[in-house]
Write a protein that holds these residues in place. Structure first.
Motif, PDB file in Angstrom:
ATOM      1  N   VAL A   1      -1.770  28.054  -4.536  1.00  0.00           N
ATOM      2  CA  VAL A   1      -2.232  26.266  -4.805  1.00  0.00           C
ATOM      3  C   VAL A   1      -1.401  26.638  -6.334  1.00  0.00           C
ATOM      4  N   PRO A   2       0.253  25.349  -6.605  1.00  0.00           N
ATOM      5  CA  PRO A   2      -0.324  26.039  -7.835  1.00  0.00           C
ATOM      6  C   PRO A   2      -0.295  25.033  -8.888  1.00  0.00           C
ATOM      7  N   ASP A   3       0.147  25.156 -10.069  1.00  0.00           N
ATOM      8  CA  ASP A   3      -0.572  24.440 -11.137  1.00  0.00           C
ATOM      9  C   ASP A   3       0.517  23.247 -11.289  1.00  0.00           C
ATOM     10  N   THR A   4       0.328  22.859 -11.780  1.00  0.00           N
ATOM     11  CA  THR A   4       1.313  21.487 -12.417  1.00  0.00           C
ATOM     12  C   THR A   4       2.655  21.645 -13.048  1.00  0.00           C
ATOM     13  N   ASN A   5       2.038  23.214 -13.749  1.00  0.00           N
ATOM     14  CA  ASN A   5       3.601  23.915 -13.723  1.00  0.00           C
ATOM     15  C   ASN A   5       3.888  24.647 -13.562  1.00  0.00           C
ATOM     16  N   ILE A  56      -4.474  16.326  -6.931  1.00  0.00           N
ATOM     17  CA  ILE A  56      -5.414  14.563  -7.338  1.00  0.00           C
ATOM     18  C   ILE A  56      -5.570  15.211  -8.888  1.00  0.00           C
ATOM     19  N   PHE A  57      -6.938  16.338  -9.168  1.00  0.00           N
ATOM     20  CA  PHE A  57      -6.964  16.976 -10.451  1.00  0.00           C
ATOM     21  C   PHE A  57      -6.943  17.557 -10.926  1.00  0.00           C
ATOM     22  N   GLN A  58      -5.650  19.123 -10.520  1.00  0.00           N
ATOM     23  CA  GLN A  58      -5.577  19.679 -11.090  1.00  0.00           C
ATOM     24  C   GLN A  58      -4.819  19.237 -12.619  1.00  0.00           C
ATOM     25  N   ARG A  59      -4.127  17.883 -12.605  1.00  0.00           N
ATOM     26  CA  ARG A  59      -3.117  18.282 -14.031  1.00  0.00           C
ATOM     27  C   ARG A  59      -4.007  18.001 -14.894  1.00  0.00           C
ATOM     28  N   VAL A  90       2.113  26.540 -26.888  1.00  0.00           N
ATOM     29  CA  VAL A  90       1.414  26.741 -25.341  1.00  0.00           C
ATOM     30  C   VAL A  90       2.535  26.110 -24.354  1.00  0.00           C
ATOM     31  N   GLU A  91       3.327  26.208 -23.970  1.00  0.00           N
ATOM     32  CA  GLU A  91       3.819  25.136 -23.272  1.00  0.00           C
ATOM     33  C   GLU A  91       4.425  25.781 -22.358  1.00  0.00           C
ATOM     34  N   LYS A  92       4.186  24.801 -21.370  1.00  0.00           N
ATOM     35  CA  LYS A  92       4.107  24.351 -19.170  1.00  0.00           C
ATOM     36  C   LYS A  92       2.897  26.029 -18.764  1.00  0.00           C
ATOM     37  N   GLY A  93       1.955  25.826 -19.432  1.00  0.00           N
ATOM     38  CA  GLY A  93       0.697  26.641 -19.181  1.00  0.00           C
ATOM     39  C   GLY A  93       0.430  28.340 -19.897  1.00  0.00           C
ATOM     40  N   SER A  94       1.642  28.412 -20.919  1.00  0.00           N
ATOM     41  CA  SER A  94       1.648  29.784 -21.123  1.00  0.00           C
ATOM     42  C   SER A  94       1.762  29.827 -22.619  1.00  0.00           C
ATOM     43  N   LEU A  95       0.612  30.600 -23.043  1.00  0.00           N
ATOM     44  CA  LEU A  95       0.937  31.159 -25.467  1.00  0.00           C
ATOM     45  C   LEU A  95       2.335  31.152 -25.423  1.00  0.00           C
TER      46      LEU A  95
END
Length: 196
Positions: A1-5, A56-59, A90-95
């Motif tokens: 399941v992918p995250d919001t990024n 629904i909650f991932q974001r 931080v951008e799109k979930g990465s440092l």
């Protein structure tokens, strides 16, 4: 399941069905976020309900992780003598690290040569130890080769050592208002000047 990024997340689950009872327990060990679905009736697809709930909650969880990561590790860092500085964000979930000067030397140029692409950023990944990170420097000439992938970032680690430590090792320390970034290879300490 992918995250919001769009980054893949590995979820673990255990499901079961017994006559008219259906259940699933699914969780992401990275975030400690999970969903439990218990249901009865003819509809037996508990997994579909669990995945919809996750989406629904991932974001909210991703936003919390991104904010916390930025608060702990993001910002503009500078040494007291002004010779060392770094920019992390931080951008799109990465440092990411977009600038690293140590004792007046541009480390990216040192490692990649004078023709390295200006404005290039480098991923920072945790070593698994608290507050310890490495810079994934890689090799510029191979970064866009689809047959190579991320391999150069891993095989080119530790290209230069000083004082018993690789130059791509960064340690963070201190409370929220007194964060410092330490680079053991140069005995460097950079204080965070701002992070928002």
């Amino acid at each position: 399941v992918p995250d919001t990024n769009g980054n893949p997340r590995r979820w673990y689950s255990k499901s079961g069905n017994l006559l008219g009872s259906h259940s699933i327990f699914i969780f992401d060990p990275t975030t400690s976020f999970g969903v439990i679905v218990l249901m009865t009736g003819l509809d037996h697809n508990a997994l579909k309900i669990a995945i919809n709930t996750i989406q629904i909650f991932q974001r909210a969880f991703d936003n919390l992780i991104e904010q916390t990561t930025m608060q702990l590790y993001g910002g503009y860092w500078k040494s007291d003598d002004g010779k060392s500085e770094a920019i992390t964000y931080v951008e799109k979930g990465s440092l990411w690290l977009s600038r690293l000067f140590l004792n007046g030397t541009d480390i990216f140029e040192l490692l990649e040569g004078p023709l390295y692409p200006r404005g290039r950023r480098y991923g920072i990944w945790t070593t698994g130890r608290d507050e310890e990170f490495r810079v994934a420097i890689g090799r510029t000439e191979l970064q866009d080769d689809v047959f190579v992938g991320c391999f150069p970032a891993w095989v080119t680690m530790d290209p230069i050592f000083a004082k018993g430590a690789p130059v791509d090792l960064i340690l963070f320390d201190g409370g929220p208002d007194e964060r410092v970034a330490k680079v053991p290879s140069v005995d460097g300490v950079m204080k965070r000047k701002y992070w928002r």
